[in-house]
Design a protein around this motif. Sequence first.
Motif, PDB file in Angstrom:
ATOM      1  N   GLY A 172       0.872  -1.275  -0.007  1.00  0.00           N
ATOM      2  CA  GLY A 172      -0.094  -0.135  -0.212  1.00  0.00           C
ATOM      3  C   GLY A 172       0.967   1.292  -0.094  1.00  0.00           C
ATOM      4  N   LYS A 173       0.356   2.388  -0.565  1.00  0.00           N
ATOM      5  CA  LYS A 173       0.929   3.475  -0.629  1.00  0.00           C
ATOM      6  C   LYS A 173       1.818   4.163   0.609  1.00  0.00           C
ATOM      7  N   GLU A 174       0.909   4.157   1.571  1.00  0.00           N
ATOM      8  CA  GLU A 174       1.592   4.751   2.685  1.00  0.00           C
ATOM      9  C   GLU A 174       2.977   4.062   3.297  1.00  0.00           C
ATOM     10  N   ALA A 175       2.775   2.711   3.602  1.00  0.00           N
ATOM     11  CA  ALA A 175       3.707   2.028   4.037  1.00  0.00           C
ATOM     12  C   ALA A 175       4.993   1.899   3.184  1.00  0.00           C
ATOM     13  N   GLU A 176       4.624   1.850   1.868  1.00  0.00           N
ATOM     14  CA  GLU A 176       5.826   1.906   0.732  1.00  0.00           C
ATOM     15  C   GLU A 176       6.430   3.319   1.001  1.00  0.00           C
ATOM     16  N   GLU A 177       5.783   4.208   1.180  1.00  0.00           N
ATOM     17  CA  GLU A 177       6.612   5.487   1.040  1.00  0.00           C
ATOM     18  C   GLU A 177       7.388   5.773   2.194  1.00  0.00           C
ATOM     19  N   ASP A 178       6.950   5.167   3.349  1.00  0.00           N
ATOM     20  CA  ASP A 178       7.471   5.374   4.920  1.00  0.00           C
ATOM     21  C   ASP A 178       8.789   4.296   4.513  1.00  0.00           C
ATOM     22  N   ALA A 179       8.855   2.973   3.861  1.00  0.00           N
ATOM     23  CA  ALA A 179       9.800   1.993   3.654  1.00  0.00           C
ATOM     24  C   ALA A 179      10.875   2.900   2.749  1.00  0.00           C
ATOM     25  N   LEU A 180      10.616   3.613   2.097  1.00  0.00           N
ATOM     26  CA  LEU A 180      11.193   4.267   0.992  1.00  0.00           C
ATOM     27  C   LEU A 180      12.174   5.543   1.518  1.00  0.00           C
ATOM     28  N   ASP A 181      11.353   6.256   2.357  1.00  0.00           N
ATOM     29  CA  ASP A 181      12.110   7.208   3.194  1.00  0.00           C
ATOM     30  C   ASP A 181      13.253   6.864   4.087  1.00  0.00           C
ATOM     31  N   SER A 182      12.735   5.471   4.765  1.00  0.00           N
ATOM     32  CA  SER A 182      13.672   5.060   6.024  1.00  0.00           C
ATOM     33  C   SER A 182      14.918   4.566   5.049  1.00  0.00           C
ATOM     34  N   TYR A 183      14.642   3.791   3.896  1.00  0.00           N
ATOM     35  CA  TYR A 183      15.725   3.292   2.911  1.00  0.00           C
ATOM     36  C   TYR A 183      16.713   4.432   2.587  1.00  0.00           C
ATOM     37  N   TRP A 184      16.247   5.856   2.030  1.00  0.00           N
ATOM     38  CA  TRP A 184      17.023   6.746   1.613  1.00  0.00           C
ATOM     39  C   TRP A 184      17.838   7.360   2.786  1.00  0.00           C
ATOM     40  N   HIS A 185      17.134   7.519   3.975  1.00  0.00           N
ATOM     41  CA  HIS A 185      17.888   8.225   5.081  1.00  0.00           C
ATOM     42  C   HIS A 185      18.885   7.211   5.402  1.00  0.00           C
ATOM     43  N   GLN A 186      18.718   6.288   5.451  1.00  0.00           N
ATOM     44  CA  GLN A 186      20.005   5.145   5.656  1.00  0.00           C
ATOM     45  C   GLN A 186      21.174   5.409   4.724  1.00  0.00           C
ATOM     46  N   ARG A 187      20.991   5.393   3.391  1.00  0.00           N
ATOM     47  CA  ARG A 187      21.769   5.647   2.407  1.00  0.00           C
ATOM     48  C   ARG A 187      22.304   7.027   2.519  1.00  0.00           C
ATOM     49  N   LEU A 188      21.743   8.143   2.804  1.00  0.00           N
ATOM     50  CA  LEU A 188      22.159   9.283   3.035  1.00  0.00           C
ATOM     51  C   LEU A 188      23.083   9.417   4.073  1.00  0.00           C
ATOM     52  N   LEU A 189      22.898   8.441   5.194  1.00  0.00           N
ATOM     53  CA  LEU A 189      23.624   8.629   6.455  1.00  0.00           C
ATOM     54  C   LEU A 189      24.887   8.063   6.096  1.00  0.00           C
ATOM     55  N   GLY A 190      24.820   6.988   5.119  1.00  0.00           N
ATOM     56  CA  GLY A 190      25.957   6.274   5.039  1.00  0.00           C
ATOM     57  C   GLY A 190      27.109   7.231   4.106  1.00  0.00           C
ATOM     58  N   GLN A 191      26.554   8.035   3.255  1.00  0.00           N
ATOM     59  CA  GLN A 191      27.206   8.836   2.428  1.00  0.00           C
ATOM     60  C   GLN A 191      27.912   9.983   3.390  1.00  0.00           C
ATOM     61  N   ILE A 192      27.104  10.455   4.410  1.00  0.00           N
ATOM     62  CA  ILE A 192      27.635  11.651   5.304  1.00  0.00           C
ATOM     63  C   ILE A 192      28.897  10.794   5.995  1.00  0.00           C
ATOM     64  N   VAL A 193      28.691   9.661   6.419  1.00  0.00           N
ATOM     65  CA  VAL A 193      29.817   9.032   7.253  1.00  0.00           C
ATOM     66  C   VAL A 193      30.902   8.808   6.244  1.00  0.00           C
ATOM     67  N   LYS A 194      30.711   8.395   4.793  1.00  0.00           N
ATOM     68  CA  LYS A 194      31.822   8.076   4.144  1.00  0.00           C
ATOM     69  C   LYS A 194      32.549   9.295   3.780  1.00  0.00           C
TER      70      LYS A 194
END
Length: 196
Positions: A172-194
């Motif tokens: 469903g749209k809301e759960a998918e958007e939440d999962a995608l937001d979480s995914y991109w936050h984790q990727r962004l954090l990885g880039q900041i650390v790198k």
Amino acid sequence: MNAMFTGKKAAQMCAFFIQKAGGTMEYERLLKFLYLADRDALALIDATISNDDPYSMKRGIVLSRIYDLILGKAPGNKYTQQDVGDFKQWIGKDGNKLTLRKKNFREEDLDALYPGEIRIMEEIYDEHKDRNTKQIGEATKQGEYDAGIGGENYPGSTPVAVKKIIGAFGWGKEAEEDALDSYWHQRLLGQIVKNG
């Protein structure tokens, strides 16, 4: 959680599956196990294990950096010479088969992987170990075709948006958007650390 790609983590993921298979595995088969593990991790923890980018190829989805490391492609903007060295410490290649350079390792030697990630990989291996490569390839397509990923008319070597993979879960749209937001936050954090 380390949300950036490293050759060491990629190598340890490969080594895990190769050791489970007895010390050697065709790389096409391995690539399918790796994608399935990443897809399950994405469904369970809103993050992939490899932090690699999925690409749709003629025979299924592959993780692009790991695929390039297996093929021995030179480092560039996708990974570093350090990643190549880390990968080669663990994994050897003989034709279309991959072998272990580090043999008889224990789970605690897989220090780039979290215990939960190893559990996900164990479940994937146990579920698919008795299937042939083509059958495992079919498992990589479950839901993906319905979400517009792959298929007979899909061009080869095409990046696959994580949004489409998450969409294939049918949450469903809301759960998918939440999962995608979480995914991109984790990727962004990885880039900041790198980038420090």
